[in-house]
Design a protein around this motif. Sequence first.
Motif, PDB file in Angstrom:
ATOM      1  N   SER A  31       0.820  -1.223   0.000  1.00 13.43           N
ATOM      2  CA  SER A  31       0.000   0.000   0.000  1.00 13.43           C
ATOM      3  C   SER A  31       0.851   1.268   0.000  1.00 13.43           C
ATOM      4  O   SER A  31       0.445   2.301  -0.562  1.00 13.43           O
ATOM      5  N   GLU A  32       2.040   1.187   0.609  1.00 14.00           N
ATOM      6  CA  GLU A  32       2.902   2.378   0.720  1.00 14.00           C
ATOM      7  C   GLU A  32       3.305   2.944  -0.635  1.00 14.00           C
ATOM      8  O   GLU A  32       3.721   4.098  -0.729  1.00 14.00           O
ATOM      9  N   MET A  33       3.204   2.145  -1.695  1.00 14.69           N
ATOM     10  CA  MET A  33       3.642   2.621  -3.012  1.00 14.69           C
ATOM     11  C   MET A  33       2.479   3.055  -3.892  1.00 14.69           C
ATOM     12  O   MET A  33       2.672   3.315  -5.079  1.00 14.69           O
ATOM     13  N   THR A  34       1.264   3.118  -3.324  1.00 10.24           N
ATOM     14  CA  THR A  34       0.112   3.418  -4.175  1.00 10.24           C
ATOM     15  C   THR A  34      -0.628   4.684  -3.738  1.00 10.24           C
ATOM     16  O   THR A  34      -0.640   5.023  -2.554  1.00 10.24           O
ATOM     17  N   PRO A  35      -1.273   5.343  -4.712  1.00  5.95           N
ATOM     18  CA  PRO A  35      -2.159   6.461  -4.364  1.00  5.95           C
ATOM     19  C   PRO A  35      -3.591   5.973  -4.125  1.00  5.95           C
ATOM     20  O   PRO A  35      -4.539   6.749  -4.219  1.00  5.95           O
ATOM     21  N   ILE A  36      -3.737   4.666  -3.829  1.00  2.00           N
ATOM     22  CA  ILE A  36      -5.082   4.093  -3.629  1.00  2.00           C
ATOM     23  C   ILE A  36      -5.433   4.146  -2.146  1.00  2.00           C
ATOM     24  O   ILE A  36      -4.636   3.745  -1.299  1.00  2.00           O
ATOM     25  N   TYR A  37      -6.611   4.649  -1.848  1.00  2.91           N
ATOM     26  CA  TYR A  37      -7.081   4.628  -0.464  1.00  2.91           C
ATOM     27  C   TYR A  37      -8.404   3.873  -0.396  1.00  2.91           C
ATOM     28  O   TYR A  37      -9.106   3.727  -1.395  1.00  2.91           O
ATOM     29  N   GLY A  38      -8.714   3.367   0.768  1.00  3.45           N
ATOM     30  CA  GLY A  38     -10.000   2.703   0.991  1.00  3.45           C
ATOM     31  C   GLY A  38     -10.547   3.165   2.336  1.00  3.45           C
ATOM     32  O   GLY A  38      -9.789   3.271   3.306  1.00  3.45           O
ATOM     33  N   ILE A  39     -11.833   3.447   2.388  1.00  2.41           N
ATOM     34  CA  ILE A  39     -12.475   3.856   3.651  1.00  2.41           C
ATOM     35  C   ILE A  39     -13.812   3.122   3.736  1.00  2.41           C
ATOM     36  O   ILE A  39     -14.544   3.028   2.736  1.00  2.41           O
ATOM     37  N   THR A  40     -14.098   2.564   4.923  1.00  2.00           N
ATOM     38  CA  THR A  40     -15.337   1.800   5.084  1.00  2.00           C
ATOM     39  C   THR A  40     -16.339   2.607   5.901  1.00  2.00           C
ATOM     40  O   THR A  40     -16.035   3.049   7.009  1.00  2.00           O
TER      41      THR A  40
END
Length: 358
Positions: free
Chosen positions: A122-131
Motif C-alpha cells: 500500500s505504501e507505493m500506491t495512491p489508492i485509499y479505501g475507507i469503510t
Amino acid sequence: MKDFIYQASSPRVVFGADALQHLEREIDLLGARRALILSTPPQAAGAHALAQRLGDRSAGVFAQAVMHVPIESAQAARAEAERLQADCAIALGGGSTIGLGKALALTSGLPILAIPTTYAGSEMTPIYGITEAGLKKTGRDPRVLPKTVIYDPTLSSTLPVALSVCSGLNAIAHAAEGLYAADSNPILDLMAEDGVRALVQALPVLHQQPQQAEARAQALYGAWLCGSVLGQVSMALHHKLCHTLGGSFNLPHAETHSVVLPHALAFNLGHAPQAAQRLARALGLDQPGAVAGALWDLAQSLGAPMSLRELGLQATDVETACALAMTQQYPNPRPLDARAVRQLLQQAYEGVRPSAST
Ligand SMILES: NC(=O)C1=CN([C@@H]2O[C@H](COP(=O)(O)OP(=O)(O)OC[C@H]3O[C@@H](n4cnc5c(N)ncnc54)[C@H](O)[C@@H]3O)[C@@H](O)[C@H]2O)C=CC1
Ligand SMILES: O=C(O)/C=C\C(=O)CC(=O)O
C-alpha cells in the motif's frame, strides 16, 4: 511493442537493514517537527518505542488502526492529529495502518512517512479505501501517496510465517494483474517480473527460516516492486473478486488473495500470453500454461490456506459473491461471463488445483 504512457510516480525510498536509523533525517527532510505515529493495537509497543526514541519529534501515538479503515477510526486519527498539532504522520505497520495514514492525508493534507512491516504494498500506491456503514469505497488520489517510505527488512522479521506467505502472495497478485493490465507499460512489466521472482525465491526460505535476513530483504524488495505496479496500472478480475470477498463477506485480506490468485490466473492467462510468459520466467518454468498450477503448488507447499471454505465463506455465498463480482467490473483480459466466474469461485471455494483451461 504496444504504444504506452509512462509517468514515474514514487515516494522517496530508503531501503536496507537498519534503514530505520535514518528516520530522524527523513522527518527533517519532510520539513516536519511533530510526527503522529500510527499503528494497529498489536503493534502499539513498537509505535510507543518509536515515539520515545523520537523525543520532541514525536507528537504522540494513535494505535487504533484496523483493517479496511472504518471512517470512525479515520475521524478519530484526524482529531488526534489536530489535538496534538502533528505536522506529519508515521505509519508503522501493514496495509491497515498505512491505509489509516492515507485516510488522514486525504482530509488533512498531512505528509505520510510509511514504514511497512508486511508485503501488501500500500505504501507505493495512491489508492485509499475507507469503510462507512459496512461499505468499503476505494479511490485514487495523489495526496495519499506517502512522501517517504523506509523499508527496513528487520521490522518484517516478526511477521508470523503464515501471514508472511499470504502477504507475499498478495504482492505477487499485484504484479500478475499488472502484467495483463490494459494500461501496462514496459517499465512496470520489468518491475512486475522481478518482483514476482524475488518473492517466489524468498518465501520458501522464510517458510523454513523466518528470521533469515537476506530472504526478508528480498521479500520486501519484491513487495516494493509489486506495490509500485499496483499503484500505477489498473487491476482486473482477481482484485475485484478479492475486494468483493473481503468487503462483503469479511474474509481476511492477504489470505483471500492467496487462495484466489491461482484460480484467477488459470482463468485469465490464456488471454494474456505475454503476461504468462513473464510469470513463467519469474517462476523458473518452461511452460507459460503451467503458471497457475505452479502458484497453487507453491502456496500449498508453504502451508497457505487453499480454499475459501477454510477462510469462512459459506457454500451459499458463492453465488452471491459471483453476482457481486459481475457488477461494476474491473477491466479484464478475458471477457467475463457469469457461468465461468461462478466456476472459478467454486473451485476456489473447494480448494481444488486449477487447470490452465478453467
Ligand atoms: N491501498 C492499497 O494500495 C492497498 C491496501 N491494502 C489494504 O491493507 C489491508 C491489509 O493489509 P495487510 O498488510 O495485509 O495486513 P494488516 O496491516 O492488517 O496486518 C495484519 C496483522 O499483522 C500485524 N502485523 C503487521 N506487520 C507485523 C509484523 N512485522 N510483525 C508482527 N505483526 C505484524 C498487524 O498488526 C495486524 O494485526 C487491507 O485493508 C487492504 O485492503 C492492501 C494492499 C494495497
Ligand atoms: O482495498 C484497498 O484498500 C485498496 C487496494 C487493495 O486492497 C489492493 C489489494 O487488493 O491488495
